[in-house]
Design a protein around this motif. Structure first.
Motif, PDB file in Angstrom:
ATOM      1  N   PHE A   4      42.954  39.802  47.719  1.00 32.16           N
ATOM      2  CA  PHE A   4      42.260  39.818  46.425  1.00 32.16           C
ATOM      3  C   PHE A   4      42.323  41.224  45.859  1.00 32.16           C
ATOM      4  O   PHE A   4      41.858  42.178  46.477  1.00 32.16           O
ATOM      5  N   ASP A   5      42.894  41.335  44.691  1.00 37.79           N
ATOM      6  CA  ASP A   5      43.041  42.626  44.007  1.00 37.79           C
ATOM      7  C   ASP A   5      42.081  42.651  42.829  1.00 37.79           C
ATOM      8  O   ASP A   5      42.266  41.922  41.844  1.00 37.79           O
ATOM      9  N   LEU A   6      41.060  43.471  42.936  1.00 34.43           N
ATOM     10  CA  LEU A   6      40.037  43.544  41.891  1.00 34.43           C
ATOM     11  C   LEU A   6      40.641  43.907  40.533  1.00 34.43           C
ATOM     12  O   LEU A   6      40.206  43.397  39.500  1.00 34.43           O
ATOM     13  N   ALA A  22      41.677  40.812  38.790  1.00 35.82           N
ATOM     14  CA  ALA A  22      40.683  39.733  38.747  1.00 35.82           C
ATOM     15  C   ALA A  22      40.563  39.155  37.342  1.00 35.82           C
ATOM     16  O   ALA A  22      40.654  39.876  36.346  1.00 35.82           O
ATOM     17  N   THR A  23      40.338  37.854  37.291  1.00 36.13           N
ATOM     18  CA  THR A  23      40.094  37.181  36.020  1.00 36.13           C
ATOM     19  C   THR A  23      38.683  37.537  35.537  1.00 36.13           C
ATOM     20  O   THR A  23      37.837  37.993  36.326  1.00 36.13           O
ATOM     21  N   GLN A  75      36.207  35.785  37.752  1.00 34.36           N
ATOM     22  CA  GLN A  75      36.044  36.438  39.051  1.00 34.36           C
ATOM     23  C   GLN A  75      35.208  37.707  38.928  1.00 34.36           C
ATOM     24  O   GLN A  75      34.317  37.947  39.742  1.00 34.36           O
ATOM     25  N   LYS A  76      35.481  38.509  37.910  1.00 31.88           N
ATOM     26  CA  LYS A  76      34.707  39.736  37.703  1.00 31.88           C
ATOM     27  C   LYS A  76      33.233  39.421  37.455  1.00 31.88           C
ATOM     28  O   LYS A  76      32.348  40.121  37.952  1.00 31.88           O
ATOM     29  N   LEU A  97      31.626  38.579  40.833  1.00 36.38           N
ATOM     30  CA  LEU A  97      31.485  39.781  41.650  1.00 36.38           C
ATOM     31  C   LEU A  97      30.394  40.693  41.109  1.00 36.38           C
ATOM     32  O   LEU A  97      29.591  41.238  41.878  1.00 36.38           O
ATOM     33  N   LEU A 130      34.618  37.051  49.275  1.00 44.14           N
ATOM     34  CA  LEU A 130      36.013  37.353  48.939  1.00 44.14           C
ATOM     35  C   LEU A 130      36.950  36.207  49.307  1.00 44.14           C
ATOM     36  O   LEU A 130      38.103  36.203  48.905  1.00 44.14           O
ATOM     37  N   ILE A 183      36.054  33.757  46.139  1.00 48.84           N
ATOM     38  CA  ILE A 183      36.431  34.294  44.830  1.00 48.84           C
ATOM     39  C   ILE A 183      37.749  33.706  44.328  1.00 48.84           C
ATOM     40  O   ILE A 183      38.012  33.715  43.135  1.00 48.84           O
ATOM     41  N   HIS A 184      38.550  33.131  45.218  1.00 51.21           N
ATOM     42  CA  HIS A 184      39.791  32.478  44.801  1.00 51.21           C
ATOM     43  C   HIS A 184      39.502  31.172  44.061  1.00 51.21           C
ATOM     44  O   HIS A 184      40.397  30.593  43.455  1.00 51.21           O
ATOM     45  N   PRO A 195      36.629  30.743  41.509  1.00 49.07           N
ATOM     46  CA  PRO A 195      35.473  31.414  40.902  1.00 49.07           C
ATOM     47  C   PRO A 195      34.279  30.513  40.614  1.00 49.07           C
ATOM     48  O   PRO A 195      33.141  30.940  40.759  1.00 49.07           O
TER      49      PRO A 195
END
Length: 184
Positions: free
Chosen positions: A8-10, A13-14, A17-18, A21, A37, A40-41, A43
């Motif tokens: 997961f790369d912040l 992030a969509t 997702q943001k 988080l 985490l 989060i895949h 959301p």
């Protein structure tokens, strides 16, 4: 973290997702340790689950010691490495006896000094063992805590079983976890 999930790369992030988080990080947890985490895949699942989790962890009506005891019973039943690692120190700080926690980790029933601890352990264990709760155990729980808290206890047990399943399926470990409380 795990080879079963994509990294997961912040920065990629969509917005959904943001949003999840940000809500987790600004809430009472303040960190992403645990299943977040992984979730989060997905959301929408992450958002719904983290909100349920915040309720189950902080607003069930049970004292923190009893909530954490129920979480330890769940972690031990599912042998969820990260769940135990995260909640063990919280449980001890909340007043769960170290000897009781160790007995639970080993799959034994502790000789509880407190009747509430014994009741929470027995309720959770009976539910996990038989997929039901006997009338006697149910009546004791309702007489002691009331219907609403017993409903919330069932929710807490279900939520932390979901957490344990997520952690186990995706081989997730807690931040900084170097040892495993359960054999793999």
């Amino acid at each position: 973290m795990t080879e079963r999930l994509p990294h997961f790369d912040l920065s990629a992030a969509t917005p959904e997702q943001k949003g999840v988080l940000d809500e987790i990080l600004s809430g009472p947890r303040g960190n992403l340790n645990g299943p977040f985490l992984g979730w989060i895949h997905s959301p929408e699942l992450a958002q719904q689950a983290q909100r349920l989790g915040a309720f189950c962890r902080y607003r069930t009506g049970l004292p923190l010691r009893l909530s954490e005891l129920a979480i330890l019973v769940t972690a031990a039943r599912w042998q969820a490495q990260a769940e135990w690692h995260i909640h063990y120190p919280i449980a001890l700080e909340a007043g769960v006896a170290e000897a009781d926690a160790e007995a639970i980790r080993q799959g034994r029933r502790p000789a509880f000094a407190d009747a509430d601890d014994a009741l929470i352990h027995d309720f959770a264990s009976e539910l996990y063992d038989t997929k039901r709760v006997s009338d006697a155990t149910y009546t004791k729980a309702v007489d002691r805590f009331g219907h609403q808290v017993v409903i919330n206890l069932v929710g807490l047990l279900g939520y932390y079983a979901l957490v344990a399943m997520t952690l186990n399926v995706f081989g997730m470990r807690a931040v900084g976890q170097e040892s495993l409380p359960f054999a793999e």
